[in-house]
Write a protein that holds these residues in place. Structure first.
Motif, PDB file in Angstrom:
ATOM      1  N   UNK A   1       0.829  -1.200   0.000  1.00 54.13           N
ATOM      2  CA  UNK A   1       0.000   0.000   0.000  1.00 54.13           C
ATOM      3  C   UNK A   1       0.872   1.262   0.000  1.00 54.13           C
ATOM      4  N   UNK A   2       1.935   1.231   0.800  1.00 56.79           N
ATOM      5  CA  UNK A   2       2.875   2.363   0.821  1.00 56.79           C
ATOM      6  C   UNK A   2       3.526   2.550  -0.547  1.00 56.79           C
ATOM      7  N   UNK A   3       3.876   1.449  -1.193  1.00 60.18           N
ATOM      8  CA  UNK A   3       4.481   1.515  -2.525  1.00 60.18           C
ATOM      9  C   UNK A   3       3.522   2.174  -3.507  1.00 60.18           C
ATOM     10  N   UNK A   4       2.265   1.743  -3.468  1.00 57.74           N
ATOM     11  CA  UNK A   4       1.270   2.315  -4.368  1.00 57.74           C
ATOM     12  C   UNK A   4       1.075   3.811  -4.102  1.00 57.74           C
ATOM     13  N   UNK A   5       1.019   4.186  -2.835  1.00 56.50           N
ATOM     14  CA  UNK A   5       0.876   5.603  -2.484  1.00 56.50           C
ATOM     15  C   UNK A   5       2.079   6.399  -2.976  1.00 56.50           C
ATOM     16  N   UNK A   6       3.266   5.827  -2.805  1.00 51.65           N
ATOM     17  CA  UNK A   6       4.478   6.505  -3.262  1.00 51.65           C
ATOM     18  C   UNK A   6       4.432   6.735  -4.768  1.00 51.65           C
ATOM     19  N   UNK A   7       4.063   5.693  -5.516  1.00 52.77           N
ATOM     20  CA  UNK A   7       4.013   5.811  -6.974  1.00 52.77           C
ATOM     21  C   UNK A   7       2.957   6.828  -7.413  1.00 52.77           C
TER      22      UNK A   7
ATOM     23  N   UNK B   1       3.791  10.254  -9.352  1.00 51.70           N
ATOM     24  CA  UNK B   1       3.130  10.581 -10.617  1.00 51.70           C
ATOM     25  C   UNK B   1       2.467  11.956 -10.547  1.00 51.70           C
ATOM     26  N   UNK B   2       1.795  12.235  -9.437  1.00 52.96           N
ATOM     27  CA  UNK B   2       1.145  13.547  -9.273  1.00 52.96           C
ATOM     28  C   UNK B   2       2.185  14.662  -9.272  1.00 52.96           C
ATOM     29  N   UNK B   3       3.298  14.445  -8.563  1.00 53.86           N
ATOM     30  CA  UNK B   3       4.376  15.443  -8.537  1.00 53.86           C
ATOM     31  C   UNK B   3       4.938  15.670  -9.936  1.00 53.86           C
ATOM     32  N   UNK B   4       5.140  14.584 -10.647  1.00 49.58           N
ATOM     33  CA  UNK B   4       5.681  14.655 -12.005  1.00 49.58           C
ATOM     34  C   UNK B   4       4.767  15.493 -12.899  1.00 49.58           C
TER      35      UNK B   4
ATOM     36  N   UNK C   1       9.559  10.237 -17.394  1.00 49.42           N
ATOM     37  CA  UNK C   1       9.334   9.748 -16.038  1.00 49.42           C
ATOM     38  C   UNK C   1       7.854   9.400 -15.839  1.00 49.42           C
ATOM     39  N   UNK C   2       6.971  10.223 -16.368  1.00 46.53           N
ATOM     40  CA  UNK C   2       5.537   9.943 -16.268  1.00 46.53           C
ATOM     41  C   UNK C   2       5.203   8.623 -16.965  1.00 46.53           C
ATOM     42  N   UNK C   3       5.777   8.394 -18.127  1.00 47.25           N
ATOM     43  CA  UNK C   3       5.563   7.121 -18.832  1.00 47.25           C
ATOM     44  C   UNK C   3       6.004   5.942 -17.971  1.00 47.25           C
ATOM     45  N   UNK C   4       7.192   6.057 -17.384  1.00 47.70           N
ATOM     46  CA  UNK C   4       7.722   4.965 -16.556  1.00 47.70           C
ATOM     47  C   UNK C   4       6.841   4.726 -15.332  1.00 47.70           C
ATOM     48  N   UNK C   5       6.431   5.816 -14.696  1.00 50.62           N
ATOM     49  CA  UNK C   5       5.582   5.672 -13.512  1.00 50.62           C
ATOM     50  C   UNK C   5       4.241   5.032 -13.888  1.00 50.62           C
TER      51      UNK C   5
END
Length: 178
Positions: A73-79, A83-86, A164-168
């Motif tokens: 869940x933490x991983x998903x939140x981080x990603x 993505x939002x930051x990107x 980076x957005x594509x990768x995320x």
């Protein structure tokens, strides 16, 4: 020797941790791994049991372990946050670039005006040299902020953020981070 080191590396354990698992000292394990000493029988039995388990066990998945669910869940939140930051940084650059290009064009016109004013310097109604100096200084400062080098930096940064957005998005869609 090599099997013990392989097993230890497979479990990502230090010599101290592996020795603890075998209920021996680290130095006993070290001497065994160097081929200078045999392990006690109980440690050999434990090593054999662990080796057999590792050889026959199915490949574990994170979903098999409830304690991993929080980390997932933490991983998903981080990603999602990454993505939002990107996207936010991209929109900032996208808003900034036209203003920079406009300022750059205005600076080019200012430089053109400076050249014209310098040509007119010999005339009686010429602009005072101090005023020309002020314009030149302003143009230099403007070029530092929005000149070709800065424009390219921003464009390059935008391309990196798009990649980076594509990768995320790929990581989120395919859940490829382990």
């Amino acid at each position: 020797m090599k099997k013990s080191t392989y097993l230890r590396n497979e479990l990502n354990l230090t010599q101290c941790e592996m020795a603890e698992l075998f209920n021996i000292t680290r130095s006993q394990l070290s001497l065994f791994e160097l081929g200078l000493r045999e392990l006690p029988t109980t440690a050999l039995i434990r090593a054999s049991q662990i080796g057999n388990f590792m050889a026959t066990a199915k490949v574990p998945e994170a979903k098999d372990f409830p304690q991993i669910a929080d980390w997932e869940e933490e991983k998903e939140k981080f990603l999602e946050k990454a993505l939002a930051d990107c996207k936010h940084y991209q929109s900032t650059i996208i808003r900034k670039l036209p203003k920079m290009e406009e300022a750059y064009q205005a600076t080019l016109k200012t430089l053109q005006l400076i050249d014209y004013l310098k040509e007119q310097a010999h005339k009686e109604d010429a602009l005072h040299q101090g005023a020309i100096f002020i314009l030149e200084d302003k143009a230099r400062k403007s070029l530092k902020k929005c000149g070709p080098k800065e424009l390219v930096k921003q464009q390059y940064q935008l391309l990196l953020l798009q990649k980076q957005e594509e990768w995320l998005n790929d990581l989120i869609a395919n859940d490829r981070i382990e």
